[in-house]
Write an enzyme that holds these catalytic residues in place. Structure first.
Site, PDB file in Angstrom:
ATOM      1  N   CYS A  65      29.346 -45.596  85.719  1.00  0.00           N
ATOM      2  CA  CYS A  65      29.896 -46.879  86.156  1.00  0.00           C
ATOM      3  C   CYS A  65      30.204 -47.818  85.002  1.00  0.00           C
ATOM      4  CB  CYS A  65      28.924 -47.541  87.123  1.00  0.00           C
ATOM      5  SG  CYS A  65      29.523 -49.130  87.721  1.00  0.00           S
TER       6      CYS A  65
ATOM      7  N   CYS B 294      37.421 -52.853 102.061  1.00  0.00           N
ATOM      8  CA  CYS B 294      36.109 -52.484 101.539  1.00  0.00           C
ATOM      9  C   CYS B 294      35.620 -53.589 100.610  1.00  0.00           C
ATOM     10  CB  CYS B 294      36.204 -51.160 100.779  1.00  0.00           C
ATOM     11  SG  CYS B 294      36.936 -49.840 101.778  1.00  0.00           S
TER      12      CYS B 294
ATOM     13  N   CYS C 119      34.361 -52.536 105.711  1.00  0.00           N
ATOM     14  CA  CYS C 119      33.264 -51.737 105.178  1.00  0.00           C
ATOM     15  C   CYS C 119      32.627 -52.534 104.042  1.00  0.00           C
ATOM     16  CB  CYS C 119      33.774 -50.390 104.660  1.00  0.00           C
ATOM     17  SG  CYS C 119      32.471 -49.317 104.005  1.00  0.00           S
TER      18      CYS C 119
HETATM   19  S1  SF4 Z   1      27.613 -51.663  89.910  1.00  0.00           S
HETATM   20 FE1  SF4 Z   1      26.746 -50.160  91.389  1.00  0.00          FE
HETATM   21  S2  SF4 Z   1      27.336 -48.119  90.627  1.00  0.00           S
HETATM   22 FE2  SF4 Z   1      27.630 -49.636  88.963  1.00  0.00          FE
HETATM   23  S3  SF4 Z   1      25.720 -49.564  87.760  1.00  0.00           S
HETATM   24 FE3  SF4 Z   1      25.518 -51.200  89.271  1.00  0.00          FE
HETATM   25  S4  SF4 Z   1      24.501 -50.207  90.994  1.00  0.00           S
HETATM   26 FE4  SF4 Z   1      25.304 -48.558  89.731  1.00  0.00          FE
END
Ligand code: SF4
Length: 408
Positions: free
Chosen positions: A72, A109, A142
């Site tokens: 991420c 979403c 969502c």
């Molecule tokens: S934004 Fe969501 S997917 Fe990205 S690091 Fe944070 S918890 Fe993990």
């Protein structure tokens, strides 16, 4: 090919293949690829016709996350130069959502970075959903806010949410290699909380992080057992400035084989091509529509997609049609299972009782890859060239959180 005949016959009956058959799909050759797509296409058309459901992402809060999900761009320590901002106001989010709906999106979403929402965050999202539904009562919403605490799913449901997204992302066996600040079991728990509160479960995976075929099959079967109503299939976007920046493990052919495997295991479930569609399928995107029945319109959370109009043109040119607000997404028998499970307050599944699957990550699914918390230790044969591809990965600089119009 016997394998494809068997998979087609099972899919047309709504039956799930064996694990060995799913693995065999991933092992097919490029010479067999069009036959694989054609077989998956028959199953797709049996349950979803030529409809394509459009979903539209609104990133309510971007970056600055304390979690360490390695894929991420918003994670702790990420050097990716993404947009960073705190909560959008309800009218700002509603404006962005309206652009997506005007572009043909049936579902909006609402996503926020972070480990999970506070009760104040649930209030914010409640106000945002009210603003969106005031403008368009028909739109599906969502919500994706990360790990849920007790009673938060019930509050979201009461406030008008239709679904909750929390992705399993990868197999239980390798989960610890992509994140250390929460567990696979945490994700399962959140999906079950959402489902138990009567929210439709949206939970999917990310391919391309170096996982094995067995890992992919494990997570897809877990999602089936978990009773996910929609399965987003993300293809890792290796963001510069993140530990996974050089993880170019996918080819368009590999992506199509993965999509086909997901379709065969989930013949009557919404299969969505999510983040990484343009980056990895590239000119082969239209073939993906023969397998998946759902895509995101326009941009993703932190990266840009192709122009929304290009999505619409592609759908039309490939002989598909955008699913309308009044059309059901899931086939009747599958929708009945989902509704019964939601009414019963338990996690439903088309095949069996609620399994040990996982949840979607705090905004995990629409991955715009990034730096692994634990340096990604999963790895296998790489089909990629191990180089940064800034020509393919474009950071989002428009829409939510900017002064520029959304791409829809
Ligand atoms: S934004 Fe969501 S997917 Fe990205 S690091 Fe944070 S918890 Fe993990």
């Amino acid at each position: 090919m016997d394998l494809l005949d068997t998979l087609t016959a099972k899919g047309l009956r709504g039956e799930v293949p064996t694990r060995e058959e799913a693995l065999a799909v991933l092992a097919t050759t490029d010479d067999e690829l069009l036959d694989v797509v054609a077989a998956a296409g028959k199953v797709r058309r049996r349950w979803f016709g030529r409809r394509v459901k459009l979903n539209y992402l609104v990133n309510l809060k971007s970056g600055l996350c304390p979690e360490d999900c390695s894929y991420c761009s918003q994670r702790l320590g990420s050097k990716a130069e993404i947009l960073k901002y705190t909560w959008l106001k309800p009218d700002q989010a509603a404006d962005a959502a309206r652009a997506g709906v005007a572009g043909g999106a049936k579902r909006v979403c609402l996503v926020a970075s972070g480990r999970g929402p506070t009760d104040r965050d649930i209030d914010r999202v409640t106000d945002t959903m009210a603003a969106i539904k005031e403008a368009d009562p028909e739109v599906e919403i969502c919500v994706c806010l990360g790990l849920l605490s007790d009673n938060q799913a019930e509050r979201l449901k009461a406030a008008g949410a239709d679904a909750y997204n929390h992705n399993l992302n990868t197999s239980e066996g390798t989960y610890g290699d992509i994140a250390t600040t929460h567990t696979y079991a945490d994700r399962v728990d959140t999906v079950q909380k959402a489902h138990g509160a009567g929210l439709s479960a949206c939970s999917g995976l990310i391919a391309g992080m170096g996982e094995s075929d067995e890992d992919l099959v494990d997570v897809v079967f877990a999602l089936r057992e978990l009773g996910s109503d929609s399965v987003p299939v993300n293809f890792l976007i290796p963001f510069e400035g993140t530990p996974l920046a050089k993880e170019w493990n996918l080819t368009p052919q590999r992506c199509l084989r993965i999509l086909a495997m997901v379709r065969f295991v989930n013949p009557d479930t919404e299969v969505r091509i999510a983040g990484g569609r343009e980056v990895h399928l590239r000119t082969m995107q239209p073939l993906g529509l023969h397998i998946a029945n759902s895509i995101f319109l326009g941009d993703y959370l932190t990266s840009e997609g192709q122009a929304g109009q290009a999505d619409l043109d592609m759908i039309k040119d490939a002989g598909f049609e955008v699913e309308g607000a009044g059309e059901a997404t899931l086939p009747r028998h599958r929708a009945d299972i989902a509704e019964a499970a939601q009414a019963g307050g338990s996690c439903g599944t088309a095949a069996s009782a609620c399994g040990s699957g996982g949840g979607c990550g705090p905004c995990g699914g629409h991955a715009h890859a990034a730096a692994p918390a634990a340096e990604a230790t999963i790895s296998e044969s790489s089909e990629g060239d191990d180089e940064l591809r800034s020509d393919l990965v474009k950071v989002r600089r428009r829409g939510a959180g900017t002064e520029l119009a959304p791409n829809a």
